[in-house]
Design an enzyme around this catalytic site. Sequence first.
Site, PDB file in Angstrom:
ATOM      1  N   LYS A 266       0.767  -1.036  -0.047  1.00 25.49           N
ATOM      2  CA  LYS A 266      -0.102   0.006  -0.027  1.00 25.49           C
ATOM      3  C   LYS A 266       0.899   1.299  -0.174  1.00 25.49           C
ATOM      4  O   LYS A 266       1.944   1.187   0.524  1.00 25.49           O
ATOM      5  CB  LYS A 266      -0.862   0.104   1.245  1.00 25.49           C
ATOM      6  CG  LYS A 266      -1.943  -1.093   1.344  1.00 25.49           C
ATOM      7  CD  LYS A 266      -3.148  -0.674   0.486  1.00 25.49           C
ATOM      8  CE  LYS A 266      -4.212  -1.645   0.515  1.00 25.49           C
ATOM      9  NZ  LYS A 266      -4.771  -2.246   1.676  1.00 25.49           N
TER      10      LYS A 266
ATOM     11  N   HIS B 232      -0.983   8.276   6.991  1.00 24.96           N
ATOM     12  CA  HIS B 232       0.150   7.643   7.675  1.00 24.96           C
ATOM     13  C   HIS B 232       0.737   8.880   8.486  1.00 24.96           C
ATOM     14  O   HIS B 232       1.710   8.524   9.302  1.00 24.96           O
ATOM     15  CB  HIS B 232       0.888   6.698   7.051  1.00 24.96           C
ATOM     16  CG  HIS B 232       0.287   5.402   6.648  1.00 24.96           C
ATOM     17  ND1 HIS B 232       0.346   4.476   8.030  1.00 24.96           N
ATOM     18  CD2 HIS B 232      -0.250   4.662   5.920  1.00 24.96           C
ATOM     19  CE1 HIS B 232      -0.303   3.319   7.547  1.00 24.96           C
ATOM     20  NE2 HIS B 232      -0.488   3.222   6.539  1.00 24.96           N
TER      21      HIS B 232
ATOM     22  N   HIS C 237       0.563   6.862   2.267  1.00 25.80           N
ATOM     23  CA  HIS C 237      -0.155   7.985   1.889  1.00 25.80           C
ATOM     24  C   HIS C 237      -0.448   8.916   3.204  1.00 25.80           C
ATOM     25  O   HIS C 237       0.121   8.582   4.298  1.00 25.80           O
ATOM     26  CB  HIS C 237      -1.615   7.645   1.509  1.00 25.80           C
ATOM     27  CG  HIS C 237      -2.549   6.817   2.448  1.00 25.80           C
ATOM     28  ND1 HIS C 237      -3.135   7.536   3.356  1.00 25.80           N
ATOM     29  CD2 HIS C 237      -2.274   5.348   2.674  1.00 25.80           C
ATOM     30  CE1 HIS C 237      -3.751   6.297   4.079  1.00 25.80           C
ATOM     31  NE2 HIS C 237      -3.222   5.314   3.751  1.00 25.80           N
TER      32      HIS C 237
END
Length: 552
Positions: A113, A119, A116
């Site tokens: 993932k 986070h 982004h």
Amino acid sequence: MNDYKTLIYNAAKTALPSLEPSDVTAADAFCDYCVPCFKFAKLLRKSPAVIATEAATAIRVDGMTVEALNGYLNFTIDRLGFAQNAMSNALGAHKPLAGKTVCIDYSSVNIAKPFHIGHLMTTVIGGALYKIFKAVGANVVGINHLGDWGTQFGGLISAFKRWGSDERLSERGLDELLDLYVRYHNESEKDEALAAEAREWSKKIESGDAYAVGLFEKFKAITLEQAKKVYKRLNIEFDSYLGESFYVNKVADVEKRLSGKSLLTTSEGAEVVALGDDMPPAIIRRSDGASLYIARDLAAAYYRHENYNFDKCLYVVASHQALHFKQLFKVLELMGEPWAGDMVHVSYGMVSVEGMSLSTRRGNVLYLSDVLDAAVEKATAIIAERNPSLKDRNGVAESVGVGAVVFDALYDGRLKDKNFSLADALNFDGETGPYVQYTHARCRSVLAKAGYSAGATDKIDCAQLLDDEAYEVIKLLADFDETVYSAAIKYEPSIVSRRLVKICQAFNRFYNADRIMCGGDAEKARLALTERVADTLKYGLGLVLLDAPERM
Ligand code: ARG
């Protein structure tokens, strides 16, 4: 407590028996410390004003005057003594948590993932707490509890086998993984064979099939490589990258412990722990045999306790996982673990970003690195305008741009939702990272111009620093270590960042009011104070993950 508070507390306690240390509070316009007497009124059956007046006549504190005013007991410190004390204190020497161990689980990214914007908060709050706890003497273990377990990785392998290639993967990295994942999702809706294939791969990862595991490890390496680039820019460090997959085969131990205490029951084929009426049960294992997130977190909690023997175990995770942590801690409590109460969910609010157009979003997510790049680009433009002849302009722009984002994230109390604006974060005159960095650089340039040599503090005449502007600065420096300690025990880095801004504002008032290069003893003392400010700002910026460029 600093020395003054202890002195006051001990003296005031003789007149006010139910006084608690926290009743002694710092600085307002009328005094340096005060004790509000309102809470004693009921017990002593007297008005706060009378209590304060009586106490003021009864109490003596060395180096202070004691007065009663409107129900407050006010303590005003003899400025000279206070200044001498503050200027000779060693910054960072206060280590109240020496000998304590704190585990901090933060950032905890998910494999395949993107890193982004969602986070950002866990990463910077956790990263700052890591430095703050170290600063007050704790032994800290920074843990990136990787999200590296789940059926989605089977889907990713099928997608890679069908549509991917090694060349494209090494060329495009995480972007390729994301595209594959999206494609898997779209096509598995139409093609049932795909989901079945994904389940097969998933099982192969679980059973340790060399090819499947090898591929998965590659995905993991790609994700971590990208994350580590971001960590480097953010001055973030970890001691452990043990993720969920590490705990999968430790769930059986957890089940043994739970059945040992008769806590494990079966419900519709699943193994669960009932948690009472106000919480849904914790599901440990599904009927198909797969362990759940909470089961791996239980295994991780035991592992951390056994390996680190922590005094506190913090989880810096968004507030939407509040129920998960409530359940996790409740299970440990039902197990009768004496350390269940040492587990803390350090929660935080939502983040949204203003002023970044959708064109910078990839798919539906905003990459943290893109936000950082945009901030650095803006910082570059600002610096080119303010100081075109600056050396190492790119390095400074990186420190300022990234620092602006981080400081902004750490400036409000963590529970508040955040709407992030690049323009505000980069305002050199606002309550921002660049403002603190700039004030630091300004101090350094004053010192350099004066040819001041570092650490010439000892022989200064503190009587030169007693005017209101200088003294205000001294007061804010004096309990800086305590401020850091309070940020630690409240899990709140904003306490440090807010103090840094206050110091800058006070320093800038001092700088405008008192000419520093005025010759004689006053000049020496003012330069020493300037150095002290610079050192404190640099130290404090480091605690909230920012660089402190010498020139800006
Ligand atoms: N990987 C999870 C997520 O991104 C966060 C993990 C937090 N730590 C934990 N021990 N549960 O949502």
